[in-house]
Design a protein around this motif. Sequence first.
Motif, PDB file in Angstrom:
ATOM      1  N   PRO C 277      14.265 -30.444 105.097  1.00  0.00           N
ATOM      2  CA  PRO C 277      15.214 -31.548 104.441  1.00  0.00           C
ATOM      3  C   PRO C 277      15.055 -31.899 103.205  1.00  0.00           C
ATOM      4  O   PRO C 277      16.312 -32.957 102.747  1.00  0.00           O
ATOM      5  CB  PRO C 277      15.292 -32.585 105.993  1.00  0.00           C
ATOM      6  CG  PRO C 277      13.990 -32.456 106.998  1.00  0.00           C
ATOM      7  CD  PRO C 277      13.466 -30.732 106.430  1.00  0.00           C
ATOM      8  N   ALA C 278      14.258 -32.108 103.487  1.00  0.00           N
ATOM      9  CA  ALA C 278      14.170 -32.731 102.214  1.00  0.00           C
ATOM     10  C   ALA C 278      14.337 -32.297 100.773  1.00  0.00           C
ATOM     11  O   ALA C 278      14.165 -33.477  99.882  1.00  0.00           O
ATOM     12  CB  ALA C 278      12.750 -33.519 101.699  1.00  0.00           C
ATOM     13  N   VAL C 279      14.790 -31.784 101.175  1.00  0.00           N
ATOM     14  CA  VAL C 279      14.856 -31.197  99.763  1.00  0.00           C
ATOM     15  C   VAL C 279      16.156 -29.816  99.576  1.00  0.00           C
ATOM     16  O   VAL C 279      16.539 -29.406 100.934  1.00  0.00           O
ATOM     17  CB  VAL C 279      13.581 -29.598  99.840  1.00  0.00           C
ATOM     18  CG1 VAL C 279      13.871 -28.107  98.259  1.00  0.00           C
ATOM     19  CG2 VAL C 279      12.516 -29.782  99.299  1.00  0.00           C
ATOM     20  N   SER C 280      17.130 -29.681  98.825  1.00  0.00           N
ATOM     21  CA  SER C 280      17.884 -29.485  98.012  1.00  0.00           C
ATOM     22  C   SER C 280      18.167 -28.681  96.940  1.00  0.00           C
ATOM     23  O   SER C 280      17.399 -28.485  96.113  1.00  0.00           O
ATOM     24  CB  SER C 280      18.812 -29.946  98.373  1.00  0.00           C
ATOM     25  OG  SER C 280      19.266 -31.253  96.882  1.00  0.00           O
ATOM     26  N   LEU C 281      19.347 -27.336  97.110  1.00  0.00           N
ATOM     27  CA  LEU C 281      19.538 -27.188  95.781  1.00  0.00           C
ATOM     28  C   LEU C 281      20.120 -28.101  95.240  1.00  0.00           C
ATOM     29  O   LEU C 281      21.243 -28.393  95.181  1.00  0.00           O
ATOM     30  CB  LEU C 281      20.393 -25.977  95.883  1.00  0.00           C
ATOM     31  CG  LEU C 281      19.659 -24.442  97.026  1.00  0.00           C
ATOM     32  CD1 LEU C 281      20.974 -23.692  97.150  1.00  0.00           C
ATOM     33  CD2 LEU C 281      18.437 -24.191  96.414  1.00  0.00           C
ATOM     34  N   ALA C 282      19.644 -28.396  93.935  1.00  0.00           N
ATOM     35  CA  ALA C 282      20.404 -28.607  92.912  1.00  0.00           C
ATOM     36  C   ALA C 282      22.045 -27.826  91.932  1.00  0.00           C
ATOM     37  O   ALA C 282      22.771 -28.228  91.856  1.00  0.00           O
ATOM     38  CB  ALA C 282      19.900 -29.446  91.947  1.00  0.00           C
ATOM     39  N   ALA C 283      22.017 -26.403  92.097  1.00  0.00           N
ATOM     40  CA  ALA C 283      22.885 -25.136  91.938  1.00  0.00           C
ATOM     41  C   ALA C 283      22.788 -24.117  92.880  1.00  0.00           C
ATOM     42  O   ALA C 283      21.939 -24.041  93.340  1.00  0.00           O
ATOM     43  CB  ALA C 283      22.438 -25.240  90.991  1.00  0.00           C
ATOM     44  N   PRO C 284      23.633 -24.112  93.233  1.00  0.00           N
ATOM     45  CA  PRO C 284      23.629 -22.805  93.801  1.00  0.00           C
ATOM     46  C   PRO C 284      22.985 -21.077  92.794  1.00  0.00           C
ATOM     47  O   PRO C 284      22.965 -21.059  92.007  1.00  0.00           O
ATOM     48  CB  PRO C 284      26.087 -22.171  94.090  1.00  0.00           C
ATOM     49  CG  PRO C 284      25.972 -22.799  93.254  1.00  0.00           C
ATOM     50  CD  PRO C 284      25.614 -24.141  92.724  1.00  0.00           C
ATOM     51  N   VAL C 285      22.503 -20.745  93.670  1.00  0.00           N
ATOM     52  CA  VAL C 285      21.610 -19.763  93.506  1.00  0.00           C
ATOM     53  C   VAL C 285      22.124 -18.494  93.569  1.00  0.00           C
ATOM     54  O   VAL C 285      22.800 -17.526  94.112  1.00  0.00           O
ATOM     55  CB  VAL C 285      19.851 -19.220  94.458  1.00  0.00           C
ATOM     56  CG1 VAL C 285      19.383 -18.182  93.642  1.00  0.00           C
ATOM     57  CG2 VAL C 285      19.420 -21.155  94.601  1.00  0.00           C
ATOM     58  N   GLU C 286      22.518 -18.159  92.055  1.00  0.00           N
ATOM     59  CA  GLU C 286      23.233 -16.898  91.850  1.00  0.00           C
ATOM     60  C   GLU C 286      22.655 -15.194  91.454  1.00  0.00           C
ATOM     61  O   GLU C 286      23.578 -14.610  90.746  1.00  0.00           O
ATOM     62  CB  GLU C 286      24.514 -17.499  91.052  1.00  0.00           C
ATOM     63  CG  GLU C 286      25.186 -17.951  92.258  1.00  0.00           C
ATOM     64  CD  GLU C 286      27.062 -18.090  91.448  1.00  0.00           C
ATOM     65  OE1 GLU C 286      27.675 -19.186  92.347  1.00  0.00           O
ATOM     66  OE2 GLU C 286      27.027 -18.377  90.170  1.00  0.00           O
ATOM     67  N   ALA C 287      21.551 -16.217  90.487  1.00  0.00           N
ATOM     68  CA  ALA C 287      20.931 -15.475  89.751  1.00  0.00           C
ATOM     69  C   ALA C 287      19.195 -15.484  90.347  1.00  0.00           C
ATOM     70  O   ALA C 287      19.047 -15.197  91.021  1.00  0.00           O
ATOM     71  CB  ALA C 287      20.932 -15.409  87.826  1.00  0.00           C
ATOM     72  N   ASN C 288      18.623 -15.650  89.083  1.00  0.00           N
ATOM     73  CA  ASN C 288      16.732 -15.446  89.527  1.00  0.00           C
ATOM     74  C   ASN C 288      16.236 -16.694  88.904  1.00  0.00           C
ATOM     75  O   ASN C 288      14.991 -16.663  89.134  1.00  0.00           O
ATOM     76  CB  ASN C 288      17.090 -14.176  87.963  1.00  0.00           C
ATOM     77  CG  ASN C 288      16.903 -14.398  87.033  1.00  0.00           C
ATOM     78  OD1 ASN C 288      17.307 -14.955  86.763  1.00  0.00           O
ATOM     79  ND2 ASN C 288      15.581 -14.358  86.184  1.00  0.00           N
ATOM     80  N   GLY C 289      17.383 -17.423  89.100  1.00  0.00           N
ATOM     81  CA  GLY C 289      16.225 -19.212  88.942  1.00  0.00           C
ATOM     82  C   GLY C 289      16.690 -19.765  89.900  1.00  0.00           C
ATOM     83  O   GLY C 289      18.119 -19.403  90.834  1.00  0.00           O
ATOM     84  N   VAL C 290      15.716 -20.768  90.689  1.00  0.00           N
ATOM     85  CA  VAL C 290      16.111 -21.221  91.711  1.00  0.00           C
ATOM     86  C   VAL C 290      16.148 -23.290  91.036  1.00  0.00           C
ATOM     87  O   VAL C 290      14.460 -23.216  90.479  1.00  0.00           O
ATOM     88  CB  VAL C 290      15.328 -21.170  92.987  1.00  0.00           C
ATOM     89  CG1 VAL C 290      15.207 -22.550  93.840  1.00  0.00           C
ATOM     90  CG2 VAL C 290      15.733 -20.414  93.394  1.00  0.00           C
ATOM     91  N   PHE C 291      16.722 -24.156  91.417  1.00  0.00           N
ATOM     92  CA  PHE C 291      16.639 -25.194  90.685  1.00  0.00           C
ATOM     93  C   PHE C 291      16.691 -26.088  92.174  1.00  0.00           C
ATOM     94  O   PHE C 291      17.803 -26.241  92.612  1.00  0.00           O
ATOM     95  CB  PHE C 291      18.002 -25.224  90.167  1.00  0.00           C
ATOM     96  CG  PHE C 291      17.876 -24.924  88.737  1.00  0.00           C
ATOM     97  CD1 PHE C 291      17.284 -25.732  87.632  1.00  0.00           C
ATOM     98  CD2 PHE C 291      18.433 -23.448  88.693  1.00  0.00           C
ATOM     99  CE1 PHE C 291      17.291 -24.034  86.735  1.00  0.00           C
ATOM    100  CE2 PHE C 291      18.357 -22.927  87.436  1.00  0.00           C
ATOM    101  CZ  PHE C 291      17.623 -22.594  86.454  1.00  0.00           C
ATOM    102  N   LEU C 292      15.647 -26.967  92.235  1.00  0.00           N
ATOM    103  CA  LEU C 292      15.777 -27.604  93.109  1.00  0.00           C
ATOM    104  C   LEU C 292      15.771 -28.878  92.651  1.00  0.00           C
ATOM    105  O   LEU C 292      15.309 -29.971  91.687  1.00  0.00           O
ATOM    106  CB  LEU C 292      14.119 -27.380  93.862  1.00  0.00           C
ATOM    107  CG  LEU C 292      14.114 -25.523  94.511  1.00  0.00           C
ATOM    108  CD1 LEU C 292      12.577 -25.690  94.952  1.00  0.00           C
ATOM    109  CD2 LEU C 292      15.352 -25.256  95.836  1.00  0.00           C
TER     110      LEU C 292
END
Lengths: 346, 346, 346, 346
Positions: C277-292
């Motif tokens: 719950p405390a973690v959310s995506l800063a941007a949709p994940v469409e490639a090889n990076g995850v922004f949390l």
Amino acid sequence: MAEQQFASDNYAGICPEAFEAMQAANAGHAPAYGADSWTQAAADGFRRLFETDCEVFFVFNGTAANSLALASLCQSYHSVICADSAHVETDECGAPEFFSNGSKLLTAATEDGKLTPDLVRAIAGKRSDIHFPKPRAVTLTQATETGRVYTPEEIAAISAVCRAAGLRLHMDGARFANACASLDAAPAELTWKAGVDVLCFGGTKNGMAVGEAVIFFDRRLAEDFDYRCKQAGQLASKMRYLSAPWVGMLESGAWLGNARHANACARRLVQGIADVPAVSLAAPVEANGVFLNLPAAVQEALRARGWQFYGFIGGASRFMFAWDSDPARVDALARDIRLCAMPAAA
Amino acid sequence: MAEQQFASDNYAGICPEAFEAMQAANAGHAPAYGADSWTQAAADGFRRLFETDCEVFFVFNGTAANSLALASLCQSYHSVICADSAHVETDECGAPEFFSNGSKLLTAATEDGKLTPDLVRAIAGKRSDIHFPKPRAVTLTQATETGRVYTPEEIAAISAVCRAAGLRLHMDGARFANACASLDAAPAELTWKAGVDVLCFGGTKNGMAVGEAVIFFDRRLAEDFDYRCKQAGQLASKMRYLSAPWVGMLESGAWLGNARHANACARRLVQGIADVPAVSLAAPVEANGVFLNLPAAVQEALRARGWQFYGFIGGASRFMFAWDSDPARVDALARDIRLCAMPAAA
Amino acid sequence: MAEQQFASDNYAGICPEAFEAMQAANAGHAPAYGADSWTQAAADGFRRLFETDCEVFFVFNGTAANSLALASLCQSYHSVICADSAHVETDECGAPEFFSNGSKLLTAATEDGKLTPDLVRAIAGKRSDIHFPKPRAVTLTQATETGRVYTPEEIAAISAVCRAAGLRLHMDGARFANACASLDAAPAELTWKAGVDVLCFGGTKNGMAVGEAVIFFDRRLAEDFDYRCKQAGQLASKMRYLSAPWVGMLESGAWLGNARHANACARRLVQGIADVPAVSLAAPVEANGVFLNLPAAVQEALRARGWQFYGFIGGASRFMFAWDSDPARVDALARDIRLCAMPAAA
Amino acid sequence: MAEQQFASDNYAGICPEAFEAMQAANAGHAPAYGADSWTQAAADGFRRLFETDCEVFFVFNGTAANSLALASLCQSYHSVICADSAHVETDECGAPEFFSNGSKLLTAATEDGKLTPDLVRAIAGKRSDIHFPKPRAVTLTQATETGRVYTPEEIAAISAVCRAAGLRLHMDGARFANACASLDAAPAELTWKAGVDVLCFGGTKNGMAVGEAVIFFDRRLAEDFDYRCKQAGQLASKMRYLSAPWVGMLESGAWLGNARHANACARRLVQGIADVPAVSLAAPVEANGVFLNLPAAVQEALRARGWQFYGFIGGASRFMFAWDSDPARVDALARDIRLCAMPAAA
């Protein structure tokens, strides 16, 4: 006021026709950046003078005019063919390379500062690999640094080589008016009719304070040239003070009259010393400069008498004449050269 | 001659003091490229005005002055901190980037066009990795594009941040005289005494035809700056025509008188419309510009009455005053604003 | 060897397919400067992959590829429209300005790093006077710095605006393969069929040591581009070592397989923490990076456990995956995020 | 695989020592942009080799190395003195001018490609006015394009002129290892001990795939050079692949062994044809190149037999040897030259 010297045609001031136009332009307010009526009139004046619908831009000085014009013909990995004594090579502190972000000048060894079709062909054909900047433009100086002029036929012959080799043709006309006067040729004959793509028409040496005109005969080459001028610090906000003097010069014919006078002074000096055996011409006198082979002792004696002049290419002594050179003072110089060179005869 | 407009302070002509000096300089021959006595006198005049032994160079316009000065403070991989509305960012067509071969401008979002110590510190400290151009200089515009001025204390506070962060401080003084007049401050107080390294002192907007002075207070920063000017097409051959007007301006005090007059006209307009309810100032009036929030209908009505003005940052309507702005015409503008904004009251 | 980190996809080495091709190329002598058979094969491979007769050049890295490509679309007084988070703006140390000798980047404020037709239109239409660099090109990053992709339709819509406004369209494809994998789209669909003029296809992040391909779909734009590369220090003498890896990547399909794997690792991480719950995506994940979006305490706890990652735009924590990212290690990261974010649950 | 040719030392591949190091470096992940252990080890290796605490940077190729180094010594309005046959002048497509934004190369006419104290002094002293770029650096090529080497004494003599004239000394060491081998001199003797400020140490011709080292002996000159490299597209993200091969070369001594082998092959060819009357050396053979005066018919006959070689300065035929040149193949070339030059003797 000191007595006139003939060390440089940049020492002269502003001629009356230019000054009066500047004065007339100095009335009230006018739109900035070339949207004023003087600038329009000056550009139109050039179009009439050249008998063609050319694009005209006004910049501050000759170094900028040449560099901007060449940069508009080249990319940084291209090169420009010029004579080894060309002003762009010898006296602009690397400005062409700076404005173009690296275009190299390829110099031709010339005897008289004049390029020829053979010289252009030889340099243009020397390298065709990507390890050397690709030739893209040729620049002619009219009149040359050593006071020579290109005839329309000579220009056309070089232009033909340019067309065949994919080169564009630029003319450094810091003393273009002197060439017109010397050849008694119409400006159109010496430029677009002979294949010149862009001309830098010099105003400063012709009797103005500042200001050269960059004239594109092929209008497509002028695309976005106004942006180029602006970015390079060559767009005057109060443009009327650059353009109005041109109106004065063109409408009065002073542009040509000034040049004729300067050329005549050069010939006058030559005539005045024609029979002095120790003195010879280092170059034929075709414009407003006289290049003399003077023995060192004569040079020294002249300087002792207060004359100023530059040692030039190959050791010649250079005397330059301007729109306001005083014939009596030219005669005084001739007399002193004679005296210094023929002390016994004096 | 059309009626005066207040769209730009570049629309004005040459003031008498500048013109007469230029006329006086136009007597006979003079050495070229700044070796003349007028140029010496102008440089000495600046040294007296600034009460310090500064280095002075004369170039053609403000774009070039700013770009050359910044390029002398930076390498291509450095960056320059400026306000988002700074002229170098918004109106010089990328000249700073061109002259420096790529130095990036880092803009601070400001409300009033003025940098602050905090803004400078924040931008200077944001990045310190080699993937982003290293901050190396700060440029202040005095007065700003929106007619605001920096006090000596404000400048000194920014300068302190600069020293701490290894940044040099440049001042774009296209309207420096207006700032001096506004603050009733000595030029030295607003520059080197407050930590400014190099100032571009504007002549054009102050009443000259062309010509800005680049003034280095730290002489070491001026090393080879003459070569830089020459290469960049900013060395006038007939330099006296750039420098003599400065002699006229400095000796007569017109540089300050002109600015005072222009500033007074701005205040006059403000006073003339102070009680018009629909109109408010978009920015305090501290120099020679007035920025008004005008309802669209008022703008339209004013234009219909023949007034020209620019829409500026944030939609404000800009009115600029020059050395020769006619107070009667300022009053006419005030009257028309009132009329357009309060049609019922008319 | 230290345990894998996901701070950057540049930390990974050379993939087997690229390495083996380089090894195969290292047999005996070969002509220099691209005249070898590997370079021919790699260029042909790209032509097959893109189903068109494009021009292909190989340069050393992405900064150079982007800058050279943009410089070929612009003159110094032109400008390039990009997203505010584009690599050319934020992480190339002013390289685009340097290679172009001053072309300004005009940044659009975006939420997700993606340009839109409206943004392009707004910036392109904002200024049309010569005091501001004329927009001449648009650059899209595919995938963006924040791991988003442009669909063919989105690209085509932007391209339409470009055509209408006289702008050329460049694509920074440092992670182009990841975009192809994400969208399951053919390279042609994402480039020339959608109106892209020139693509920089990234090899380094895709599994090579060095080397990006600059691909011109409009061959006229590639005129003299080989000279441009040479002058800018981007022509490899032993070119086969830049081109052979591409042969290995293209023939084996590793270019796509690598990207699929990296993208899958990104999704794997997302799935592994979806219910925290405390973690959310800063941007949709469409490639090889995850922004949390990670609470500061969670970031600290993760770093204490040895994880390295960058704080990115807007404070998000960035995790990047490469061709060789170890799924078990991705799972370990997911587990640790969960532990740090939900200490009670652990 | 085709038979070895001696047209260029760029035709050779990667030597085992470099390749194996690259392979060893290709294990797992490593920090990017030079923060890895291989890069540290390579820089340390150079510091040991040169017996001094120099600053070391790794870039992609020799053109970039030279241009970046020279740009760090010059401003755009400065000039660089070089031999007329220097690679920077003849084979880098204007790269020095591009990277420096206009610094002019001033070429000395030399017989053998070697500068001398007198030549440097003459060029440095020729002009001192601001209309010509101010000399600021000298570049020596070690070994020269024509296979000559400078002794430590020759370098020191040039350096003394440089110090006196305010010039910095750069060495283009694309074949520096060959010079060390030829003179049996320690690297320090040929560089900083003789007054060299910055050296570009060539890896490509020495047996690597890509990568040259820029070595500053005066660390102050290296200020912000990392930014310069980044902006110019010369910072490798996966730096270990540029630096690891250097570790292999330096630790194994292959850098010197390779050069010795190449030099020996050159001498072997000379010995093999010493008694052929129609063939003479165009230049003494001091490094890995042989320049022969071959009659046109001999050239033609050799080419008919399948040999490839370049016509070089003054019409000489150039043969270059690499780290892997096959002595048997050198003998075959010698035999064929003999045959072609002395058909009767065959």
